[in-house]
Design an enzyme around this catalytic site. Sequence first.
Site, short mmCIF file in Angstrom:
data_model
loop_
_atom_site.label_atom_id
_atom_site.label_comp_id
_atom_site.label_asym_id
_atom_site.label_seq_id
_atom_site.Cartn_x
_atom_site.Cartn_y
_atom_site.Cartn_z
N TYR A 77 0.95 -1.08 0.20
CA TYR A 77 0.09 0.35 0.21
C TYR A 77 0.50 1.18 0.50
O TYR A 77 0.39 2.37 -1.00
CB TYR A 77 -0.93 -0.02 1.14
N LYS A 107 1.17 4.05 -3.10
CA LYS A 107 0.51 5.07 -2.56
C LYS A 107 2.12 6.77 -2.87
O LYS A 107 1.77 7.84 -3.80
CB LYS A 107 0.69 5.59 -1.34
N1 LIG Z 1 -7.25 6.82 7.62
C1 LIG Z 1 -6.06 7.55 7.39
O1 LIG Z 1 -5.56 6.92 8.88
C2 LIG Z 1 -5.60 7.71 6.24
C3 LIG Z 1 -3.71 8.30 6.72
C4 LIG Z 1 -3.17 8.22 5.48
C5 LIG Z 1 -3.65 8.37 4.59
N2 LIG Z 1 -5.07 8.40 4.09
C6 LIG Z 1 -5.61 8.44 2.78
O2 LIG Z 1 -7.06 8.28 3.18
C7 LIG Z 1 -7.74 8.06 1.72
C8 LIG Z 1 -9.15 7.83 2.52
O3 LIG Z 1 -8.65 6.92 3.53
P1 LIG Z 1 -9.72 5.74 4.34
O4 LIG Z 1 -9.15 4.69 4.22
O5 LIG Z 1 -8.99 6.56 5.25
O6 LIG Z 1 -10.83 5.68 3.96
P2 LIG Z 1 -12.43 5.11 3.04
O7 LIG Z 1 -11.84 3.69 3.03
O8 LIG Z 1 -12.69 4.88 4.29
O9 LIG Z 1 -12.21 5.61 1.70
C9 LIG Z 1 -11.46 4.91 0.82
C10 LIG Z 1 -12.96 4.86 -0.41
O10 LIG Z 1 -11.65 5.08 -1.67
C11 LIG Z 1 -13.24 3.52 -1.85
N3 LIG Z 1 -12.30 3.18 -3.66
C12 LIG Z 1 -11.84 1.76 -3.06
N4 LIG Z 1 -11.25 1.68 -4.28
C13 LIG Z 1 -12.32 2.16 -5.48
C14 LIG Z 1 -12.12 2.33 -6.58
N5 LIG Z 1 -11.06 1.21 -7.37
N6 LIG Z 1 -12.92 2.67 -7.06
C15 LIG Z 1 -13.65 4.26 -6.36
N7 LIG Z 1 -13.34 4.38 -5.60
C16 LIG Z 1 -12.74 2.98 -4.09
C17 LIG Z 1 -13.75 2.48 -1.06
O11 LIG Z 1 -14.64 1.91 -1.04
C18 LIG Z 1 -13.32 3.64 0.09
O12 LIG Z 1 -15.35 4.31 -0.14
C19 LIG Z 1 -6.50 7.36 1.20
O13 LIG Z 1 -6.12 7.96 -0.11
C20 LIG Z 1 -5.77 6.96 1.97
O14 LIG Z 1 -5.07 6.46 1.50
C21 LIG Z 1 -5.93 7.67 5.18
#
Ligand SMILES: NC(=O)c1ccc[n+]([C@@H]2O[C@H](COP(=O)([O-])OP(=O)(O)OC[C@H]3O[C@@H](n4cnc5c(N)ncnc54)[C@H](O)[C@@H]3O)[C@@H](O)[C@H]2O)c1
Length: 381
Positions: free
Chosen positions: A149, A153
Site C-alpha cells: 500500500y 501510494k
Molecule cells: N485513514 C487513515 O488513517 C489515512 C491515513 C493516511 C492516508 N489516508 C488516505 O486517505 C484516503 C481515504 O482512505 P481511508 O482508508 O481513510 O478511507 P476509506 O476506506 O473510508 O475510503 C476509501 C474509499 O475508496 C473507495 N474505493 C476503493 N477502491 C475504489 C475504486 N476502485 N474505485 C472507487 N472507489 C474506490 C472505497 O470504497 C472507500 O469508500 C486514502 O487515499 C488513504 O490513502 C488515510
Amino acid sequence: MRTRGALEVHLVTGGCGYPGYHLGKKLVENGHQVILFDLIQLEWPLLDGMTVIQGSITNLDEVEESFKGVNCVYHMASYGMSGREQLNKKLIESVNIGGTENVIKACMKNKITRLVYTSTYNVIFGGQEIKDGDDSLPYLPLNQHPDHYSRTKSIAEKKVLAANGTDGLCTCALRLAGVYGPGEKRHIPRTLGYVEQGLMIMTYGGGTLQDFLHVDNLVQGHILAGQALSAERECIARGQAYFLSDGAPVNTFEFFRPLFEGLGYKMPKMTLPVSVVYFIAFLTEWIHYFVARVYNFQPLLTRTEVFKTGVTHYFSIEKARKQLGYNPTKQNDISEVLKFYLDSGHHKIRKEKSPFYDFMWNVILFCVFVCLIMSFLPSVK
Ligand SMILES: NC(=O)c1ccc[n+]([C@@H]2O[C@H](COP(=O)([O-])OP(=O)(O)OC[C@H]3O[C@@H](n4cnc5c(N)ncnc54)[C@H](O)[C@@H]3O)[C@@H](O)[C@H]2O)c1
C-alpha cells in the site's frame, strides 16, 4: 450533461468512505455541487447538492465520463491501508497506481485544472524515527517499504505531482497522519474490537510519539488545498506536498486512553519491546500468506501497523499553515469518539470473555504445562 447551477462542481473519488463523505458534506455546505465517486453505496444521508456515482477508478471510461463538467477533483479512493487488505498486492496496485493514472488522464481529458491527491505519511516513513520531519525529507526508497500500500501510494503521489503543469492541470498532495473522528470505520472499530475481546493485554512503544488527524482538520486541509490550486490564490500549492495532522504528537496508547477508559476498560500495564511485536506481526503476515488462500483471516497487526503505532514519527505542519492557511481546530480530541461509542451502547458490560480469549489462554497454559513436563525429563546425552 448534468445541470449544475451551484458555485462549482467538485468531485471526490472514494467519496462514500468516511473522510470522503465528510469532505463532500463540507463542500456542499460551502455551496458547491458535489459528486461522490465510489465503488460502494453511500451509507450516510445524501444531502442536497450531492450526487453519488457508483464506479471504479480502475475503469478509465467510467472515470472520464464522471469527470465531465467538474472543476476540482479530490482523489481519495485507495485500497490496502490496513489489516488483511494490506496483503492483497494485485488489487492494491490496480487501484492505487492504475486508478490514479486514470484519474490524471480523466482530468486532462476533461480540462480539469485542479487535482488534490490524498497521500500518506508512509511515502516518507518506513519504520525509521522521524522528529518534526518536513518535505525536505526524501521519499522512502521503494524497496524499503514494509507494505505494498505505502509503496503504491508513493508511486501514485509522484505521478500526480509529475502531472502538475501538463495540459493546464495543477496538482498537489496532502500526506495524512492516522485519521480519527466520530463514526470512523477503519482504525477505531478494529482497535476497540481487540479491547472488547480482551486481546489487548500489553502495549508497546512506550514513550514514542505519533501524529493523528481529526476528520474536521482533514476536511479543512483538503478544501484549502483545492482553493490554493486556483488562480485566485495564484496556484500557490501547485506541485507541492503538505503534511496534515492535528499538530500535536502523542503516544498512540495515550491517545486512545480516554476512549478505552471512558468505556470502562483498563489500559494494560505490561509493555513489550517494539521489536518483539514486530516479530509477531512478521510471523502473522507470513502465516497469512499461506493460510489466506483457504481462510482470509484478519491479522492482529501487520508490520506497518507496528511501525505506525510504536515508532516515533511526527511531521511539521508549518508549510500547510503558511501556504494553505491550515489551522487545525481539534487536537487529539477523542471526546466525540467516546460519545459516539457510549451512545451506541459500547460501555463495558460484566466480563464475558470471548471464546477466542479463552482459546488463547488455553493454548498458553498448555504450552507452559508442556514446558514443565519437559523440564522433568532426563536430558539426552
Ligand atoms: N485513514 C487513515 O488513517 C489515512 C491515513 C493516511 C492516508 N489516508 C488516505 O486517505 C484516503 C481515504 O482512505 P481511508 O482508508 O481513510 O478511507 P476509506 O476506506 O473510508 O475510503 C476509501 C474509499 O475508496 C473507495 N474505493 C476503493 N477502491 C475504489 C475504486 N476502485 N474505485 C472507487 N472507489 C474506490 C472505497 O470504497 C472507500 O469508500 C486514502 O487515499 C488513504 O490513502 C488515510
